[in-house]
Motif scaffolding. Structure first.
Motif, PDB file in Angstrom:
ATOM      1  N   LEU A 183     -10.292  -4.067  11.184  1.00 31.10           N
ATOM      2  CA  LEU A 183      -9.439  -4.588  10.113  1.00 31.10           C
ATOM      3  C   LEU A 183      -8.099  -5.059  10.685  1.00 31.10           C
ATOM      4  O   LEU A 183      -7.576  -6.107  10.306  1.00 31.10           O
ATOM      5  CB  LEU A 183      -9.218  -3.508   9.036  1.00 31.10           C
ATOM      6  N   LYS A 184      -7.576  -4.267  11.601  1.00 34.73           N
ATOM      7  CA  LYS A 184      -6.305  -4.617  12.231  1.00 34.73           C
ATOM      8  C   LYS A 184      -6.408  -6.020  12.864  1.00 34.73           C
ATOM      9  O   LYS A 184      -5.541  -6.859  12.680  1.00 34.73           O
ATOM     10  CB  LYS A 184      -6.002  -3.574  13.308  1.00 34.73           C
ATOM     11  N   GLN A 185      -7.504  -6.242  13.596  1.00 36.37           N
ATOM     12  CA  GLN A 185      -7.715  -7.538  14.258  1.00 36.37           C
ATOM     13  C   GLN A 185      -7.882  -8.663  13.232  1.00 36.37           C
ATOM     14  O   GLN A 185      -7.288  -9.728  13.375  1.00 36.37           O
ATOM     15  CB  GLN A 185      -8.999  -7.502  15.119  1.00 36.37           C
ATOM     16  N   LEU A 186      -8.706  -8.393  12.215  1.00 38.73           N
ATOM     17  CA  LEU A 186      -8.991  -9.431  11.212  1.00 38.73           C
ATOM     18  C   LEU A 186      -7.715  -9.853  10.488  1.00 38.73           C
ATOM     19  O   LEU A 186      -7.522 -11.035  10.200  1.00 38.73           O
ATOM     20  CB  LEU A 186     -10.006  -8.913  10.174  1.00 38.73           C
ATOM     21  N   LEU A 187      -6.848  -8.887  10.208  1.00 36.82           N
ATOM     22  CA  LEU A 187      -5.608  -9.207   9.500  1.00 36.82           C
ATOM     23  C   LEU A 187      -4.651  -9.942  10.431  1.00 36.82           C
ATOM     24  O   LEU A 187      -4.054 -10.943  10.064  1.00 36.82           O
ATOM     25  CB  LEU A 187      -4.954  -7.933   8.946  1.00 36.82           C
ATOM     26  N   ARG A 188      -4.552  -9.433  11.657  1.00 32.42           N
ATOM     27  CA  ARG A 188      -3.625 -10.038  12.623  1.00 32.42           C
ATOM     28  C   ARG A 188      -3.988 -11.508  12.865  1.00 32.42           C
ATOM     29  O   ARG A 188      -3.124 -12.373  12.890  1.00 32.42           O
ATOM     30  CB  ARG A 188      -3.666  -9.244  13.929  1.00 32.42           C
ATOM     31  N   ARG A 189      -5.286 -11.756  13.007  1.00 34.87           N
ATOM     32  CA  ARG A 189      -5.752 -13.117  13.266  1.00 34.87           C
ATOM     33  C   ARG A 189      -5.335 -14.072  12.149  1.00 34.87           C
ATOM     34  O   ARG A 189      -5.140 -15.258  12.359  1.00 34.87           O
ATOM     35  CB  ARG A 189      -7.288 -13.090  13.375  1.00 34.87           C
ATOM     36  N   ARG A 190      -5.199 -13.555  10.948  1.00 38.19           N
ATOM     37  CA  ARG A 190      -4.824 -14.397   9.810  1.00 38.19           C
ATOM     38  C   ARG A 190      -3.324 -14.341   9.515  1.00 38.19           C
ATOM     39  O   ARG A 190      -2.867 -14.903   8.523  1.00 38.19           O
ATOM     40  CB  ARG A 190      -5.602 -13.941   8.571  1.00 38.19           C
ATOM     41  N   GLY A 191      -2.596 -13.599  10.335  1.00 34.34           N
ATOM     42  CA  GLY A 191      -1.152 -13.484  10.123  1.00 34.34           C
ATOM     43  C   GLY A 191      -0.778 -12.544   8.987  1.00 34.34           C
ATOM     44  O   GLY A 191       0.316 -12.636   8.433  1.00 34.34           O
ATOM     45  N   TYR A 192      -1.693 -11.636   8.628  1.00 34.55           N
ATOM     46  CA  TYR A 192      -1.394 -10.654   7.582  1.00 34.55           C
ATOM     47  C   TYR A 192      -1.095  -9.301   8.211  1.00 34.55           C
ATOM     48  O   TYR A 192      -1.389  -9.071   9.383  1.00 34.55           O
ATOM     49  CB  TYR A 192      -2.588 -10.438   6.645  1.00 34.55           C
ATOM     50  N   ASP A 193      -0.541  -8.415   7.403  1.00 36.00           N
ATOM     51  CA  ASP A 193      -0.312  -7.058   7.890  1.00 36.00           C
ATOM     52  C   ASP A 193      -0.665  -6.081   6.775  1.00 36.00           C
ATOM     53  O   ASP A 193      -0.596  -6.419   5.602  1.00 36.00           O
ATOM     54  CB  ASP A 193       1.159  -6.901   8.291  1.00 36.00           C
ATOM     55  N   LEU A 194      -1.033  -4.877   7.180  1.00 36.52           N
ATOM     56  CA  LEU A 194      -1.340  -3.833   6.202  1.00 36.52           C
ATOM     57  C   LEU A 194      -0.018  -3.210   5.749  1.00 36.52           C
ATOM     58  O   LEU A 194       0.756  -2.726   6.569  1.00 36.52           O
ATOM     59  CB  LEU A 194      -2.222  -2.798   6.896  1.00 36.52           C
ATOM     60  N   SER A 195       0.245  -3.239   4.431  1.00 34.97           N
ATOM     61  CA  SER A 195       1.533  -2.736   3.939  1.00 34.97           C
ATOM     62  C   SER A 195       1.532  -1.223   3.810  1.00 34.97           C
ATOM     63  O   SER A 195       2.481  -0.555   4.219  1.00 34.97           O
ATOM     64  CB  SER A 195       1.843  -3.318   2.564  1.00 34.97           C
ATOM     65  N   ALA A 196       0.482  -0.689   3.198  1.00 37.02           N
ATOM     66  CA  ALA A 196       0.464   0.752   2.953  1.00 37.02           C
ATOM     67  C   ALA A 196      -0.965   1.235   2.709  1.00 37.02           C
ATOM     68  O   ALA A 196      -1.812   0.477   2.243  1.00 37.02           O
ATOM     69  CB  ALA A 196       1.311   1.080   1.728  1.00 37.02           C
ATOM     70  N   VAL A 197      -1.178   2.486   3.028  1.00 37.01           N
ATOM     71  CA  VAL A 197      -2.468   3.137   2.770  1.00 37.01           C
ATOM     72  C   VAL A 197      -2.219   4.249   1.760  1.00 37.01           C
ATOM     73  O   VAL A 197      -1.590   5.257   2.081  1.00 37.01           O
ATOM     74  CB  VAL A 197      -3.059   3.706   4.072  1.00 37.01           C
ATOM     75  N   VAL A 198      -2.657   4.014   0.529  1.00 30.39           N
ATOM     76  CA  VAL A 198      -2.470   5.010  -0.526  1.00 30.39           C
ATOM     77  C   VAL A 198      -3.623   6.007  -0.452  1.00 30.39           C
ATOM     78  O   VAL A 198      -4.777   5.628  -0.653  1.00 30.39           O
ATOM     79  CB  VAL A 198      -2.446   4.336  -1.917  1.00 30.39           C
ATOM     80  N   GLY A 199      -3.320   7.235  -0.131  1.00 28.32           N
ATOM     81  CA  GLY A 199      -4.359   8.258  -0.010  1.00 28.32           C
ATOM     82  C   GLY A 199      -4.442   9.101  -1.269  1.00 28.32           C
ATOM     83  O   GLY A 199      -3.539   9.876  -1.559  1.00 28.32           O
ATOM     84  N   LEU A 200      -5.539   8.940  -2.017  1.00 28.82           N
ATOM     85  CA  LEU A 200      -5.712   9.706  -3.254  1.00 28.82           C
ATOM     86  C   LEU A 200      -6.310  11.065  -2.900  1.00 28.82           C
ATOM     87  O   LEU A 200      -7.443  11.141  -2.427  1.00 28.82           O
ATOM     88  CB  LEU A 200      -6.634   8.956  -4.217  1.00 28.82           C
ATOM     89  N   GLU A 201      -5.530  12.115  -3.115  1.00 25.62           N
ATOM     90  CA  GLU A 201      -5.965  13.441  -2.685  1.00 25.62           C
ATOM     91  C   GLU A 201      -6.410  14.261  -3.903  1.00 25.62           C
ATOM     92  O   GLU A 201      -5.629  14.487  -4.830  1.00 25.62           O
ATOM     93  CB  GLU A 201      -4.834  14.106  -1.901  1.00 25.62           C
TER      94      GLU A 201
END
Ligand code: AMP
Length: 193
Positions: free
Chosen positions: A94-112
């Protein structure tokens, strides 16, 4: 990204996020269920894994996500990932796929959510929707797979400084309020409403 065990409320909270933030929803589980319903080749392959509560192999899942990002997500405000990634290789991809498109992951919401509550919710959903993998046998396997293969992603995203833990046990509106507060404070993301 919405992260959490099966039954933690990812689908429910995704719907709110999409609505309030103008985002596009990518649910790999939903996508696969559509393929099963339509009887496609991918659906046939996916059904063999889903009905046993196992994960679809990483290379196949990553390829599907890559295509989905091109088809559906370009030109949107952003995307909510729901049910992807579920393994470390998927997270790396996912990191690669986003980087290739110039996107970034903003946040990971963990539902506990406590485990007994997860089981209760999935059994209830099975009764209400007829979802085939919401039966006790498959649920047990899905939880085991979650602990073995998916839960390590929590540490992965904590290390990246992206993990936002949210208590997912309670009233839907309240949980969403906590997500919104966390996104604002942690990532500076505000709802469009
Ligand atoms: P979900 O609707 O997210 O609970 O997903 C239902 C089922 O689809 C899972 O139990 C897996 O069999 C399969 N699945 C969904 N997303 C993934 C993924 N990212 N990797 C592998 N399998 C997945």
């Amino acid at each position: 990204m919405l992260f959490g065990a099966p039954g933690s409320g990812k689908g429910t909270q995704s719907a709110r996020l999409i609505d309030e933030y103008g985002l596009y929803h990518i649910s790999t589980g939903e996508l696969l269920r559509q393929h099963i319903k339509n009887g496609t080749e991918l659906g046939k392959v996916a059904d063999g894994y889903i009905s046993k509560g196992q994960l679809i192999p990483d290379d196949l899942m990553i390829r599907i996500l890559d295509e989905t990002l091109d088809k559906e997500a370009s030109g949107k405000n952003g995307v909510v990932f729901d049910g992807f990634p579920r393994t470390i290789p998927q997270a790396d991809a996912l990191k690669q796929l986003l980087r290739r498109r110039g996107y970034d992951l903003s946040a990971v919401v963990g539902l506990e959510v406590p485990e007994d509550e997860l089981v209760t919710r999935m059994l209830q959903r099975g009764k209400e929707t007829g979802r085939a993998d919401d039966n006790i046998e498959t649920i047990k396997n899905r939880l085991k797979v979650y602990h073995d293969q998916t839960a390590p992603l929590r540490e992965y995203y904590i290390k990246e400084g992206k993990y936002l833990p949210v208590n997912g046990h309670g009233v839907v509106d309240e949980i969403f309020g906590n997500i919104a507060k966390g996104l604002r404070e942690m990532a500076g993301i505000d709802s469009r409403k």
